[in-house]
Design a protein around this motif. Sequence first.
Motif: not given
Length: 411
Positions: A35-44, A46-49, A61-73
């Motif tokens: 029930g929480k927003p979760v994102g998966i990245a190959n490296r944790r 802020d610059k990882t997609a 509004g979070v999308k695949v390919g988005m940088k972690v830092r942008d997604a957190k905004v």
Amino acid sequence: MNKPEFNDERPLIMHIDLNSCFATVEQQARPMLRGKPVGIANRRTDKTALITASYEAKKMGVKVGMKVRDAKVLCPDLVVIESDPSKYRYVYHCLLDIMKDYSAHVTMKSIDEGVIDFHDTTADIQGRDLVDIGMEIKQRLKDEIGVWMRCNIGIATNRFLAKQAAGLHKPDGLDVMTPANIREVLGSLKLTDLTGIAHRNERRLNSVGIYTPLEFLDADPVVLQRIVFKGVVGRWWYDRLRGWEVDDLETDIKRVGRQYVLESFHLTHEEIGQRLHHLCESVGSRMRSQHKAARGIYVYVKTVEGGYWHASTMMQLPFSSDQTIHMLAHRLFDNAPDGLKEIGIHCYELQPIENPQISLFNDHIIQERQVTDAMDGINKKYGERTIHSADTLGTGLYVKQKIPFGGTRYL
């Protein structure tokens, strides 16, 4: 006798899609994330997609390919998790086993989606309603993997329409497309909602006045073939939209490669070479798993300033051992510039591995093959990189195995 315009046979193709698969698997494995927003990245970092976002994150509004830092905004509460390939492979094999219970004709299109062809299955299975089977598969995912698992299912007369149907009501839909409802379904979509129609093909269609899927459906096949796609692809699209199968094809592997974004921009040439050696071992293992050898090798690097350097070489005889791949790649890499941020390698001009005939002149080839086969056998039995070069000792902390999206050959 001419075939009818639309394929009106019973729909016997089922497409199954574990949408937001990696995020859903993590939510299944970690109940506190449900029930929480979760994102998966190959490296944790802020610059990882992001490679996957949960449905809760997508709603923000979070999308695949988005940088972690942008997604957190967009989503300050986003929980970012480093990918765990072993979990996803486990779920992949569970799904594959379930699908094979219904037909011997199963094709996995990627790690999170597959197709069941019911044409040549048993009479008992063919006698059942495929909608009932689809609901049964949904329940089996929950029973055999976990209660948080969901999938989208589409049923149609060909692979293309089945995939379109599977995307109609995410995240847990089940839809059937037939000639009776195809106009209604296509009327609710945009051109770029169609699999295979990205912006380039959209522009091609727009150039002849086609702006919607319904206009695409009603287009003259001659226009599609001669003007829009300039070849037989236009006819394939005409047939594909009418439920005829044109995508039941198996393509041979053309190249095997891996790339790696360096974890630091301050590594020495020697340290980067160790990571390249790791990639060479990975490429060699993948290539041999497909019973292939290569004649060509290509190495590239990207610099911090945005530059791109590459080098390649072709050999007269095919090669497949880690030792040979590394030797050739290292020779090329010695000429690479400094200030790197990414490295990559791929082997090409692939051909089947042939067993060398025993002679006085190629005993060393036979011995190398025997050693390589023994190492592959141990790594297959006891886990990846159980045996590897001492030069790459410790690189596994950084160069981690990624999950391929475009195929399942290495799963």
